[in-house]
Design an enzyme around this catalytic site. Structure first.
Site, PDB file in Angstrom:
ATOM      1  N   HIS A  91       2.297  45.891  63.593  1.00 51.38           N
ATOM      2  CA  HIS A  91       1.191  45.468  62.355  1.00 51.38           C
ATOM      3  C   HIS A  91       1.335  45.468  60.493  1.00 51.38           C
ATOM      4  CE1 HIS A  91      -0.959  44.412  65.855  1.00 51.38           C
ATOM      5  NE2 HIS A  91      -1.607  43.504  65.432  1.00 51.38           N
ATOM      6  N   ASP A 156     -10.572  45.633  57.660  1.00 48.83           N
ATOM      7  CA  ASP A 156     -10.881  44.280  58.131  1.00 48.83           C
ATOM      8  C   ASP A 156     -10.738  43.863  59.853  1.00 48.83           C
ATOM      9  OD1 ASP A 156     -12.162  44.559  55.553  1.00 48.83           O
ATOM     10  OD2 ASP A 156     -10.470  42.628  55.208  1.00 48.83           O
ATOM     11  N   GLU A 267     -16.719  42.505  49.221  1.00 42.05           N
ATOM     12  CA  GLU A 267     -15.625  41.969  49.447  1.00 42.05           C
ATOM     13  C   GLU A 267     -15.865  40.797  48.473  1.00 42.05           C
ATOM     14  OE1 GLU A 267     -12.376  41.291  52.703  1.00 42.05           O
ATOM     15  OE2 GLU A 267     -12.943  43.961  53.280  1.00 42.05           O
TER      16      GLU A 267
HETATM   17  C1  FAD Z   1      -4.400  41.393  61.073  1.00 45.72           C
HETATM   18  C2  FAD Z   1      -4.095  42.015  60.125  1.00 45.72           C
HETATM   19  C3  FAD Z   1      -5.262  42.968  59.280  1.00 45.72           C
HETATM   20  C4  FAD Z   1      -4.955  44.100  58.911  1.00 45.72           C
HETATM   21  N1  FAD Z   1      -6.179  44.134  57.264  1.00 45.72           N
HETATM   22  C5  FAD Z   1      -6.218  45.382  56.722  1.00 45.72           C
HETATM   23  C6  FAD Z   1      -7.379  45.339  56.067  1.00 45.72           C
HETATM   24  O1  FAD Z   1      -8.538  45.624  56.685  1.00 45.72           O
HETATM   25  N2  FAD Z   1      -7.493  47.090  55.195  1.00 45.72           N
HETATM   26  C7  FAD Z   1      -5.909  47.405  55.272  1.00 45.72           C
HETATM   27  O2  FAD Z   1      -5.672  48.580  54.570  1.00 45.72           O
HETATM   28  N3  FAD Z   1      -5.108  47.173  56.403  1.00 45.72           N
HETATM   29  C8  FAD Z   1      -4.912  46.469  56.940  1.00 45.72           C
HETATM   30  N4  FAD Z   1      -3.647  45.727  57.196  1.00 45.72           N
HETATM   31  C9  FAD Z   1      -2.892  46.756  56.898  1.00 45.72           C
HETATM   32  C10 FAD Z   1      -2.429  47.519  58.450  1.00 45.72           C
HETATM   33  O3  FAD Z   1      -3.499  48.554  58.156  1.00 45.72           O
HETATM   34  C11 FAD Z   1      -0.977  48.360  57.932  1.00 45.72           C
HETATM   35  O4  FAD Z   1      -0.153  47.322  58.027  1.00 45.72           O
HETATM   36  C12 FAD Z   1      -1.068  49.620  59.021  1.00 45.72           C
HETATM   37  O5  FAD Z   1       0.442  50.267  58.780  1.00 45.72           O
HETATM   38  C13 FAD Z   1      -0.912  48.508  60.301  1.00 45.72           C
HETATM   39  O6  FAD Z   1      -1.148  49.902  61.534  1.00 45.72           O
HETATM   40  P1  FAD Z   1      -0.364  49.997  62.718  1.00 45.72           P
HETATM   41  O7  FAD Z   1      -0.796  50.893  63.769  1.00 45.72           O
HETATM   42  O8  FAD Z   1      -0.090  48.769  63.733  1.00 45.72           O
HETATM   43  O9  FAD Z   1       0.680  50.773  62.203  1.00 45.72           O
HETATM   44  P2  FAD Z   1       2.782  49.935  62.768  1.00 45.72           P
HETATM   45  O10 FAD Z   1       2.598  49.144  61.806  1.00 45.72           O
HETATM   46  O11 FAD Z   1       3.071  50.084  64.215  1.00 45.72           O
HETATM   47  O12 FAD Z   1       3.285  51.204  61.084  1.00 45.72           O
HETATM   48  C14 FAD Z   1       2.729  51.607  59.941  1.00 45.72           C
HETATM   49  C15 FAD Z   1       3.740  52.327  59.348  1.00 45.72           C
HETATM   50  O13 FAD Z   1       3.338  53.727  60.179  1.00 45.72           O
HETATM   51  C16 FAD Z   1       3.878  54.706  60.356  1.00 45.72           C
HETATM   52  N5  FAD Z   1       3.666  55.034  61.790  1.00 45.72           N
HETATM   53  C17 FAD Z   1       2.166  54.485  62.437  1.00 45.72           C
HETATM   54  N6  FAD Z   1       1.672  54.941  63.696  1.00 45.72           N
HETATM   55  C18 FAD Z   1       2.290  56.705  62.933  1.00 45.72           C
HETATM   56  C19 FAD Z   1       1.623  57.481  63.077  1.00 45.72           C
HETATM   57  N7  FAD Z   1       0.679  58.355  63.965  1.00 45.72           N
HETATM   58  N8  FAD Z   1       2.055  58.346  61.797  1.00 45.72           N
HETATM   59  C20 FAD Z   1       2.831  58.718  61.139  1.00 45.72           C
HETATM   60  N9  FAD Z   1       3.475  57.623  60.828  1.00 45.72           N
HETATM   61  C21 FAD Z   1       2.978  56.241  61.609  1.00 45.72           C
HETATM   62  C22 FAD Z   1       5.122  53.359  60.837  1.00 45.72           C
HETATM   63  O14 FAD Z   1       6.382  54.341  61.131  1.00 45.72           O
HETATM   64  C23 FAD Z   1       5.340  52.962  59.477  1.00 45.72           C
HETATM   65  O15 FAD Z   1       6.012  53.324  59.208  1.00 45.72           O
HETATM   66  C24 FAD Z   1      -3.790  44.684  58.132  1.00 45.72           C
HETATM   67  C25 FAD Z   1      -2.845  44.253  58.845  1.00 45.72           C
HETATM   68  C26 FAD Z   1      -3.098  42.890  59.944  1.00 45.72           C
HETATM   69  C27 FAD Z   1      -1.858  42.599  60.104  1.00 45.72           C
END
Ligand code: FAD
Length: 512
Positions: A91, A156, A267
């Site tokens: 994400h 969120d 918020e």
């Molecule tokens: C619809 C939506 C709503 C969101 N709302 C919020 C919000 O309210 N608050 C907020 O703070 N953020 C929010 N985000 C952003 C979100 O927190 C970040 O994009 C987060 O990285 C997404 O988590 P993911 O598991 O998809 O990570 P990924 O996109 O898969 O990875 C993100 C980064 O973290 C690294 N990573 C992933 N897993 C691990 C692990 N286990 N150990 C070490 N590194 C790792 C990856 O290599 C990459 O660099 C939102 C994003 C979306 C799309």
């Protein structure tokens, strides 16, 4: 001696990544969990943003932490190491979880053999949950609620992984009161870039612990996090108040953010023609008649309004909750008659966005921009960015979040970056949704915003940062850069992990 499966991997990488020594690692069947077929590659090549495409050479579907350890060691043993990115739920919006030409680790595979969430209690720590880094926050919530418990700090959207949000910070309306998610972790298990699986906490390998929190995946892959749990309330009084004046809106927000007896969640957002009161963050908060009423006010106020959102949690035994909420909002300066309230179960509130899975349309892109800015500069920011760019251009399509955060709740020793020197800073979230073919319009708006801030000396920091050049990263980290670099040299000296962040890894372009 390398066993037969390791030889297969060597063969795979010698052909593709061109290294030549034989690793001595012992990874039974690791090759069986590496996929190079088009489906696997496609699934790991783009993300929620749908703005960039960066293809790995292989995707690892680990069945255990050991598979990941072996992969990292294998890379270390190569004369030219290959990049490795943990992919949580993908994400990110700019390829941060990509490993162009390397290997993406599909973290979800670690959870395929049964739940990796365990709720516990001990005298020293109280209630906590040991959670696999690949777990989604929605599953952590559900597991906690079975015991009448829940984490205190959220995002969120709950369909994000624990490892993914802890690599950034994890912010939402609870952060002002309880800190971001990285302030509510007791312990981690991490596979470092050197290939060691290490447990760490404030009292044990503390430097690694602090580095990994907010560390953008640069120092290690989180395989387990110990998350603080509290007794869960059962319901939420959920209130939105509409303002026609930015200064009153923000001073009321600050009053609530610093008030110990205030809400549990705070918020705010900006309402414009293109960013209506109901959106995907909570599709049905307002009834049609409320929406019409707000639309009239919007028109009368020149097409811009401000919405303060607060929540007070409670349990059914609290019969005084109605009065408590009324008291809390009594002196606030929203437009008379423009307060809207709901009363919902806690789960419904925390999971208000639901899952956006089916909404991932191939042609839809999300050129988001998330910023932190110091409180002392929000009036300048409002004039130069919110009014002069966002409102005037009237292009923004999607929620525009704007709310304060309390710096005292952030641990400055972690890798997370926030504006320095002021107790309160604000977050702006421009959550654009657009057709991919039109994403350049929003990219351009984002660029203008960053340029205006630079020109006017508004000291912003990007949240979920994205930079093209190393100098920009150095500026982003500011006084933390030296420590950040030293920690990288210690825990991932060959610069293997999370190359998609492009902090230490040269840019290997392959955008759409
Ligand atoms: C619809 C939506 C709503 C969101 N709302 C919020 C919000 O309210 N608050 C907020 O703070 N953020 C929010 N985000 C952003 C979100 O927190 C970040 O994009 C987060 O990285 C997404 O988590 P993911 O598991 O998809 O990570 P990924 O996109 O898969 O990875 C993100 C980064 O973290 C690294 N990573 C992933 N897993 C691990 C692990 N286990 N150990 C070490 N590194 C790792 C990856 O290599 C990459 O660099 C939102 C994003 C979306 C799309």
């Amino acid at each position: 001696m390398a066993n037969s499966s390791t030889k297969l991997i060597i063969l795979f990488f010698t052909t593709i990544i061109t290294f030549s020594i034989s690793p001595t690692s012992n990874a039974p069947d690791l090759d069986l969990r590496l996929r190079t077929d088009p489906d696997a590659i496609r699934s790991a090549s783009s993300d929620y943003g749908n703005l960039v495409k960066r293809s790995p050479h292989a995707v690892l579907y680990p069945s255990s932490e050991n598979d990941v350890v072996e992969l990292v060691r294998l890379s270390n043993e190569c004369p030219t190491p290959f990049g490795i990115a943990a992919r949580g739920h993908g994400h990110s919006v700019r390829g941060q979880a990509a490993a162009h030409g390397g290997v993406v680790v599909d973290m979800a595979s670690l959870g395929r053999n049964g739940s990796r969430i365990r709720v516990s209690w001990d005298e020293a720590l109280g209630y906590y949950a040991d959670v696999g880094g690949e777990q989604l926050w929605i599953d952590v919530l559900r597991a906690g609620l079975e015991h009448g418990l829940a984490p205190v700090s959220w995002t969120d959207y709950l369909y994000l992984t624990v490892g993914g949000t802890l690599s950034n910070a994890g912010i939402s309306g609870q952060s002002s009161f309880y800190g971001p998610q990285i302030s509510n972790v007791l312990q981690l298990d991490v596979i470092t870039g050197n290939g060691y699986l290490v447990s760490c906490s404030e009292g044990m390998n503390s430097e690694l612990f602090l580095a990994v929190l907010g560390g953008l995946g640069q120092f290690g892959i989180i395989t387990r996090a110990r998350i603080v749990l509290h007794k869960a309330p059962t319901r939420a009084k959920w209130v939105r108040l509409i303002y026609d004046d930015f200064s009153m809106f923000t001073s009321d927000q600050e009053h609530l953010a610093m008030n110990g007896n205030g809400p549990n969640y705070l918020e705010g957002s900006i309402i414009t023609d293109k960013s209506p009161p109901n959106n995907w963050r909570s599709t049905s908060f307002y009834s049609p008649s409320h929406q019409t009423k707000i639309q009239f006010l919007l028109k009368a106020n020149g097409g811009i309004l401000y919405s303060l959102e607060l929540v007070k949690y409670y349990t059914a035994t609290n019969t005084n909750i109605h009065k408590e909420v009324e008291l809390m909002i009594k002196d606030l300066r929203f437009v008379p008659g423009f307060s809207f309230k709901k009363d919902v179960p806690l789960l419904d509130f925390l999971n208000r966005v639901g899952s956006l899975e089916g909404d991932d349309k191939e042609e839809e892109a999300h050129p988001w921009l998330n910023l932190f800015l110091p409180k002392s500069q929000i009036m300048d920011f409002h004039a130069a960015v919110i009014l002069n760019l966002i409102h005037t251009q009237n292009q923004t399509s999607g929620p525009i979040l704007f709310y304060p955060l309390n710096r005292q709740k952030w641990d400055d020793r972690t890798s997370a970056v926030v504006p320095e020197d002021e107790d309160i800073f604000y977050t702006l979230g421009l959550l654009h949704s657009t057709k991919r073919s039109e994403s350049h319009v929003f990219e351009n708006l984002n660029k203008q915003i960053l340029e205006v801030c630079q020109r006017k000396g508004i000291r912003i920091k990007q949240y979920l940062p994205h930079y093209e050049y190393k100098e920009d990263w150095v500026q982003h980290y500011g006084s933390k850069w030296t420590t950040f670099q030293e920690r990288k040299a210690k825990y991932d000296p060959r610069m293997i992990l999370s190359p998609g962040q492009r902090i230490f890894t040269p840019v290997m372009e392959s955008d759409f």
